[in-house]
Design an enzyme around this catalytic site. Sequence first.
Site, PDB file in Angstrom:
ATOM      1  N   LYS A 128      12.005  25.655  22.713  1.00  0.00           N
ATOM      2  CA  LYS A 128      12.956  24.564  22.116  1.00  0.00           C
ATOM      3  C   LYS A 128      12.871  24.573  20.535  1.00  0.00           C
ATOM      4  CE  LYS A 128      14.599  19.853  22.407  1.00  0.00           C
ATOM      5  NZ  LYS A 128      14.525  18.569  23.470  1.00  0.00           N
TER       6      LYS A 128
ATOM      7  N   GLU B  22       1.265  27.562  19.457  1.00  0.00           N
ATOM      8  CA  GLU B  22       0.847  28.562  20.516  1.00  0.00           C
ATOM      9  C   GLU B  22       1.882  29.893  20.737  1.00  0.00           C
ATOM     10  OE1 GLU B  22       0.874  25.413  20.838  1.00  0.00           O
ATOM     11  OE2 GLU B  22      -0.873  24.546  22.045  1.00  0.00           O
TER      12      GLU B  22
ATOM     13  N   GLY C 225      12.081  19.468  27.015  1.00  0.00           N
ATOM     14  CA  GLY C 225      11.399  20.647  27.363  1.00  0.00           C
ATOM     15  C   GLY C 225      11.314  20.634  28.822  1.00  0.00           C
ATOM     16  N   ARG C 226      10.549  19.636  29.219  1.00  0.00           N
ATOM     17  CA  ARG C 226      10.167  19.367  30.835  1.00  0.00           C
ATOM     18  C   ARG C 226      11.310  19.656  31.702  1.00  0.00           C
ATOM     19  NH1 ARG C 226       8.709  15.508  27.855  1.00  0.00           N
ATOM     20  NH2 ARG C 226       9.038  13.363  28.444  1.00  0.00           N
TER      21      ARG C 226
ATOM     22  N   GLU D 253       4.014  13.515  31.346  1.00  0.00           N
ATOM     23  CA  GLU D 253       4.425  13.624  29.994  1.00  0.00           C
ATOM     24  C   GLU D 253       5.747  12.636  29.923  1.00  0.00           C
ATOM     25  OE1 GLU D 253       6.336  17.238  27.842  1.00  0.00           O
ATOM     26  OE2 GLU D 253       4.423  17.390  27.074  1.00  0.00           O
TER      27      GLU D 253
ATOM     28  N   HIS E 283      -9.983  23.294  52.084  1.00  0.00           N
ATOM     29  CA  HIS E 283     -11.296  23.750  52.272  1.00  0.00           C
ATOM     30  C   HIS E 283     -11.918  23.385  50.785  1.00  0.00           C
ATOM     31  CE1 HIS E 283     -10.455  25.653  56.110  1.00  0.00           C
ATOM     32  NE2 HIS E 283      -9.537  25.876  55.767  1.00  0.00           N
TER      33      HIS E 283
ATOM     34  N   LYS F 185      -2.157  17.843  18.022  1.00  0.00           N
ATOM     35  CA  LYS F 185      -1.621  18.786  17.244  1.00  0.00           C
ATOM     36  C   LYS F 185      -2.091  18.863  15.591  1.00  0.00           C
ATOM     37  CE  LYS F 185       2.557  19.660  20.056  1.00  0.00           C
ATOM     38  NZ  LYS F 185       3.956  19.536  20.216  1.00  0.00           N
TER      39      LYS F 185
HETATM   40  O1  F6P Z   1       3.626  19.273  23.186  1.00  0.00           O
HETATM   41  C1  F6P Z   1       4.400  19.190  24.073  1.00  0.00           C
HETATM   42  C2  F6P Z   1       5.944  19.948  24.258  1.00  0.00           C
HETATM   43  O2  F6P Z   1       6.536  19.258  23.188  1.00  0.00           O
HETATM   44  C3  F6P Z   1       6.465  19.876  25.459  1.00  0.00           C
HETATM   45  O3  F6P Z   1       7.476  18.415  25.539  1.00  0.00           O
HETATM   46  C4  F6P Z   1       7.289  21.201  25.456  1.00  0.00           C
HETATM   47  O4  F6P Z   1       7.657  21.335  26.757  1.00  0.00           O
HETATM   48  C5  F6P Z   1       6.294  21.899  25.007  1.00  0.00           C
HETATM   49  O5  F6P Z   1       5.595  21.172  24.074  1.00  0.00           O
HETATM   50  C6  F6P Z   1       6.809  23.261  24.099  1.00  0.00           C
HETATM   51  O6  F6P Z   1       7.672  23.038  23.082  1.00  0.00           O
HETATM   52  P1  F6P Z   1       8.622  24.056  22.558  1.00  0.00           P
HETATM   53  O7  F6P Z   1       9.455  24.481  23.832  1.00  0.00           O
HETATM   54  O8  F6P Z   1       9.310  23.298  21.452  1.00  0.00           O
HETATM   55  O9  F6P Z   1       7.746  25.113  22.142  1.00  0.00           O
END
Ligand code: F6P
Length: 534
Positions: free
Chosen positions: A196, A202, A254-255, A340, A371, A500
């Site tokens: 987003k 990452e 995002g979610r 979240e 199990h 972060k």
């Molecule tokens: O760190 C949490 C978050 O902001 C989530 O809410 C989101 O889904 C995820 O990181 C990834 O964010 P982005 O889509 O901006 O890379």
Amino acid sequence: MFDALKTLHAEKCGENIPDLFEKNPQRASAFSVRFETLLFDYSKTRITEEVREGLIELCEEQDVAGRRAAMFGGGLINETEQRAVLHTALRDPDGPDLLVDGEDVRAPLRHTLERMEDLARRVRSGALAGPGGAFTDVVNIGIGGSDLGPVMATLALAPYHDGPRCHFVSNVDGAHIHDILQRLDPKTTLVIVASKTFTTVETMTNAATARRWVEAGGGAAARQFLALSTSEEETAAFGIPPEHVFGFEDWVGGRYSVWGPIGLSLMLAVGPEHFRDFLAGGKSMDDHFRTAPWEQNMPAMLALTGIWHHQVCGCPTRAVLPYDQRLRRLPAYLQQLEMESNGKSVAMDGTPLPYNSGPVVWGEPGTNGQHAFYQLLHQGTTVVPAEFLVAAKGHEPELDQHHQLLVVNCLAQSEALMRGRSLEEACALMKAAGYEGAELDRQARHRVFPGNRPSTTLIYPQLTPYVLGQIIALYEHRVFVEGVILGINSFDQWGVELGKELANSLLPLLRGEGSADGKDGSTQALLKFVQDAQ
Ligand code: F6P
């Protein structure tokens, strides 16, 4: 707010769930909600008519209907970010005009969906190809909502896959991307960078690694990279041309984003028609949520059952137990969606929450969990409300015997949790096995199941794209209702920021640039351990 219900709970704490069935032979249907082909059964809980009335009153007190109208209407209900919350618009592209900041959002959203479909058709037909020929593989690079939705849904809809193979890289641990890319051909792999913000460390680290891999392997990054993001500047800065960028607006959290461009990998796997069915399923649940009275409103009753167990009965966690191997990432998906969204300690106005926030959500598919951790569900000292999901029918008619076993195990677990086994029954078993006296008593006590443990079951006919859309939208609205009742903002996530920031401050220290003096003793010692080992 929960005091009246807590009193009711205390008064009735001696009541057994099986007795409720004795008292009311119609209990199963009276405490179930049906919507289209879905059945949500919450009769194996201690919710009575009185409790249900009290729970529904919470919806009235907290004006869930008003907040719901504000959400669907584009109101700025994400107050800490001053944003609308309109993921529901993504699954209703043909709906009437919808204004945000005076602009209709529906037309651009339709345009993006059509662009996605055009791209998906070209990739799936081979018209859009890499230097080595038609794309055989797609790698979606993203994390959190930019990963969990697509990966969960792509796994769930495996029987519908007729497009390129899809892979998902999320973790910044180089092992993740390494292990995936080493199996792929850089000339026939399409890379989707899903973020987003397009700044998530990452994702951007993995995207840069993937680009080096494509270029070193004779690929053509300009042709093989797509971006899914709200940020045109960031995607341009990364070098992705506008025709390869699928944008969306900041009113898609995002979610909650699998319904739009972030779902592109799913669309590539199952095709645009099935993706439209997935959207239609989500929209059908939206319509139901908007119009059904609370008692027959599936998302509301799922939410109220959650509130009852967590806020009133005091159960700190809930287990999500899909008896559906293809929903194996659903618990992880719901962990983000629920925790979240509703893991907050202040109310919308910034004052401390006077009660617990949302519960810990966890789980694994059945029958595997049986199990592993079900021992604790049945005999542990903590009560964990269990949420079962199961399809009446599998996708493999030739393996019907497997499916029958799967279903009976699911039903048996909810029955066992509720019924339990008394000391008397356990003694009879031990006696039949030849035990006597004190040893009989000792052995029997280990075989007692307290029972009276609550569970709900969501049954659907088969896991189709439409039904998956319904299930995901059901859970989204459940989170919404719980959040409104708790009075919190379910749509921000400030709690992820501090970690972060601190990671950014630690990176130079790990590389030996700067002093770690300002850090606590533990962090200094851990840093030193890593540096010494490098
Ligand atoms: O760190 C949490 C978050 O902001 C989530 O809410 C989101 O889904 C995820 O990181 C990834 O964010 P982005 O889509 O901006 O890379």
